[in-house]
Design an enzyme around this catalytic site. Structure first.
Site, short mmCIF file in Angstrom:
data_model
loop_
_atom_site.label_atom_id
_atom_site.label_comp_id
_atom_site.label_asym_id
_atom_site.label_seq_id
_atom_site.Cartn_x
_atom_site.Cartn_y
_atom_site.Cartn_z
N CYS A 26 0.79 -1.14 0.11
CA CYS A 26 -0.01 0.05 -0.09
C CYS A 26 0.88 1.45 -0.02
O CYS A 26 0.48 2.28 -0.71
CB CYS A 26 -1.02 0.18 1.14
SG CYS A 26 -0.71 -0.88 2.53
N ARG A 66 7.31 -11.13 4.96
CA ARG A 66 6.79 -11.00 6.26
C ARG A 66 7.45 -12.00 7.16
O ARG A 66 7.65 -13.14 6.99
CB ARG A 66 5.33 -11.14 6.44
CG ARG A 66 4.68 -10.04 5.55
CD ARG A 66 2.94 -10.24 5.79
NE ARG A 66 2.30 -9.39 4.74
CZ ARG A 66 1.10 -9.49 4.81
NH1 ARG A 66 0.41 -10.30 5.29
NH2 ARG A 66 0.56 -8.45 3.93
N HIS A 93 -5.30 -1.24 -5.17
CA HIS A 93 -5.36 -0.16 -4.43
C HIS A 93 -6.52 0.58 -5.15
O HIS A 93 -6.28 1.11 -6.34
CB HIS A 93 -4.54 0.53 -3.68
CG HIS A 93 -3.50 -0.49 -2.85
ND1 HIS A 93 -2.44 -0.84 -3.31
CD2 HIS A 93 -3.63 -0.55 -1.46
CE1 HIS A 93 -1.96 -1.67 -2.35
NE2 HIS A 93 -2.69 -1.69 -1.24
N LYS A 98 -12.08 -5.64 7.43
CA LYS A 98 -11.92 -6.44 6.20
C LYS A 98 -13.08 -7.52 5.92
O LYS A 98 -13.73 -8.07 7.01
CB LYS A 98 -10.61 -6.98 5.93
CG LYS A 98 -10.12 -7.90 7.17
CD LYS A 98 -8.64 -8.53 6.81
CE LYS A 98 -8.22 -9.39 7.95
NZ LYS A 98 -6.98 -10.11 8.01
N HIS A 111 -7.97 -1.91 -0.03
CA HIS A 111 -6.86 -2.52 -0.42
C HIS A 111 -7.50 -4.07 -0.78
O HIS A 111 -8.33 -4.53 0.21
CB HIS A 111 -5.98 -2.88 0.89
CG HIS A 111 -5.66 -1.62 1.69
ND1 HIS A 111 -4.58 -1.40 1.74
CD2 HIS A 111 -6.28 -0.56 2.08
CE1 HIS A 111 -4.15 -0.22 2.31
NE2 HIS A 111 -5.31 0.34 2.67
#
Length: 636
Positions: free
Chosen positions: A335, A364, A386, A465, A511
């Site tokens: 993002c 990650r 996005h 979300k 997103h």
RNA sequence: GCUGAUGUGGCUCAGUGGUAGAGCAGCGCACUCGUAAUGCGCAGGCCGCCGGUUCAAAUCCGGCCAUCAGCUCCA
């Protein structure tokens, strides 16, 4: 003698003497039900069969066929296991022992750890307890009595559980043989109902699921009222293991993971074919829907991540590095890059919504214990996008993404679960904006008439979300698609657009990912198809099998013809018998095997054998090409 | 990360203190074969890594790494 009216399923009503037990009623209805009933639902409440009926009521008997019946059965099985453990290892303290979706477990606290041979001993002891056929007897007690009793038998975890119960809550004990356990029940009539069982695994688990608490030893098991059901269960597990993407990925030469890079998968040529087919398809479908594609760097200045909030909320999961003494971070999300892109120009309301897609590689830091093949990795490619829009466009955009997810998943034949995740503890922004964002997502789901589960506190740190979950071969679910609504980042990065009024306004962001991670999606696909990919996705669509060395020239001629038509094809040039080659191609799950010998070479044909149907006969090469292309072009 | 288990050729696995084994895959030779394994032969291994015990370690001990299962389901 007083009588009671009992209504059964299908509206049947029967009259019995007051005080009759549920088991007696079941036996009265039929001998079979008397033997198979495990518990009963009386006016919607599940009860032991030993309970007495003293007023008119609705009764529904539960057997192993009912989910609730199975849960009772497994819960009782966990008590039998606990009894066996207490007999063999009396110093063990009991924690909790519930039924789960498939089977049961019990958490124990014991200084020494259980070994696999202990499990065998426990199984033997359980078999004895079952043979002894003890009845499960319930006793209701007050909170004080319960605590006194538990202190007497020295079960500190149980005391803790009772102390946490509200005053006046019903508390009960169940006893079978010499074994007594705090338990709400209900239970099956007696231990003898368990005809087959197996202790399946041994694992650690924190007391009350909190990692700050002591780690207990959890023993998992499964049990059935029939021996044949256990055998079926065990074969089903074996079959599921054959679909495991880690095993198939190796066998089909799709990907590998090495000690040199735990959680960092390598894609082999055959795996890359699937990857590229998925991303080609993705690009085509997104460009049809007004998305533009961008690419942003993997490493960006640390300052950016402080501004985005990742530093405060996501640092634990990030990798950092230094360049010329300046601090940088490896992106865990795409993002901020997308936002910088948005800011490279002044935006008008006429431009919105702007949909920027990116196949972005993110890294990650995941805990070592959670890595799992392609499903949970430390670097993966998100099929991210996005969407920057005006508040008035939120609902349409969310619905557009929901439709896109559904379109993608139905192509692969996936069923999915939807979850709505709300504000987590460690998050940023005002409650008001969170409520507004959550309501917008919920509104879109309701408008689509989709059923979903609410997942409290599981949202992203910047917004709520909608998650789309797919199942793996063992029934574990993995989050793939997600749609996140974000009012925070536009604020933090001071994003704006010029409205019709000539004033600056704040846009809103979505997103979203459809596949989720290409890596995970491929993992799911492998398991979903058990490695037998549909023709359009198969890394090798056809393998030519020459009967003998004499037919090699013709085989290569056909190969060239197929290649020119765009079919992925190879020749098995090994000096082996045809049966051997067929077997190998079959095990590699190649959709078409083309047998070529004298007959075919003379007539310019191939003998087609399909993975599913076997030999389907001889046909001209051109006909075969047309058939495959028609099938394969369905999606690209 | 934590608990437990596991780690031997490309793959699947045997080997529990005394010179590393099998099957499959690979390579070579013979056979030239018609729809799920032809035969014979050859080659291939720092026994996860580091250290210790021992005359001697794949094997015993310690540390590390990796893999697998579980760690949400509340008596």
């Amino acid at each position: 003698m007083e009588q009671v009216k009992v209504s059964l399923k299908d509206g049947v009503e029967k009259v019995y003497q007051k005080g009759i037990t549920l088991l007696e009623i079941a036996e009265n209805i039929s001998r079979k039900l008397g033997k198979e009933a495990l518990a009963a639902k009386v006016d919607g409440v599940i009860k032991d069969l030993s309970s007495k009926v003293d007023k008119d009521c609705n009764v529904q008997f539960l057997t192993f066929e009912d989910e609730e019946g199975r849960k009772v059965f497994w819960h009782s099985s966990s008590h039998v296991m606990a009894q066996a453990v207490k007999r063999l290892f009396p110093e063990t303290k009991l924690a909790i022992g519930p039924a789960i979706d498939e089977g049961f477990y019990y958490d124990f606290d014991r200084d020494e750890s259980f070994t696999p041979s202990d499990l065998e001993k426990i199984e033997q002891e359980m078999a004895k307890i079952i043979a002894e056929d003890y009845a499960f007897c319930r006793k209701n007690v007050s909170k004080e009595e319960a605590i006194e009793e538990l202190n007497k038998i020295n079960e500190p975890y149980k005391v803790e559980l009772v102390e946490a119960l509200p005053e006046g809550a019903p508390i009960s004990f169940y006893q079978q043989g010499e074994f007594k356990d705090l338990c709400a029940g209900p239970h099956i009539p007696s231990t003898g109902r368990i005809k087959a069982f197996k202790l399946t695994s041994l694992a650690g688990a924190y007391w009350r699921g909190d990692e700050h608490n002591k780690m207990l030893q959890r023993i998992y098991g499964i049990s059935f009222p029939k021996k044949s059901m256990l055998d079926e269960y065990l074969t089903r597990i074996e079959e599921a293991k054959k679909r495991d993407h880690r095993k198939l990925g190796k066998e089909l030469d799709l990907f590998s993971i090495h000690e040199e890079g735990p959680g960092f998968p390598f894609f082999h040529p055959k795996g890359m074919i699937i990857w590229n087919l998925l991303t080609d398809f993705w690009r085509k479908e997104h460009s049809k829907r007004g998305y533009q594609e961008i690419k942003t760097p993997i490493i960006l200045n640390e300052e950016l991540w402080r501004r985005s909030g990742h530093w405060d909320h996501y640092k634990e999961n990030m990798y950092f590095t230094k360049i010329d003494d300046m601090n940088y971070a490896v992106k865990p999300m795409n993002c901020p890059g997308g936002i910088l892109m948005y800011k490279t120009d002044s935006r008008s309301y006429r431009d919105l919504p702007i949909r920027l897609g990116e196949l972005g590689l993110v890294h990650r830091h995941e805990l070592s214990g959670v890595l799992h093949g392609l499903m949970r990795v430390r670097c993966f490619t998100q099929d991210d996008a996005h969407i920057f829009m005006m508040p008035s466009q939120i609902e349409d955009e969310i619905i557009g993404v929901i439709d896109l997810v559904d379109y993608f998943y139905q192509i692969f034949g996936f069923e999915y679960n939807v979850e709505l995740s709300t504000r987590p503890e460690n998050s940023m922004g005002s409650d008001e904006l969170w409520d507004q964002a959550t309501a917008a997502l919920q509104g879109a789901l309701d408008k689509k008439g989709m059923s979903y589960k609410i997942n409290e506190g599981d949202g992203a740190f910047y917004g709520p979300k909608i998650d789309f979950h797919l199942k793996d071969s063992l029934g574990r679910t993995w989050q793939c698609g997600t749609i996140q609504l974000d009012f925070q980042m536009p604020e933090r990065f001071d994003l704006s657009y010029i409205g019709a009024d000539g004033e600056k306004h704040r846009p809103v962001m979505i997103h979203r990912v459809i596949f989720g991670s290409i890596e995970r999606f491929i993992g799911i696909l492998i398991e979903h198809y058990a490695g037998a990919f549909p023709v359009w996705l198969a890394p090798v669509q056809a393998r030519i099998l020459p009967i003998s060395e004499k037919h090699m020239d013709y085989a290569y001629k056909v190969k060239k013809q197929l290649e020119e038509a765009g079919i992925r094809v190879e020749v098995d040039e090994r000096n082996e018998k045809i049966g051997y080659k067929v077997r190998d191609a079959q095990m590699k799950k190649i959709p078409y095997m083309l047998v070529v010998g004298d007959k075919e070479a003379n007539e310019n044909t191939v003998s087609v054998r399909t993975r599913e149907k076997g030999d389907v006969g001889q046909k001209p090469v051109e006909t075969f090409i047309d058939e495959v292309l028609t099938l394969a072009s369905k999606f690209n």
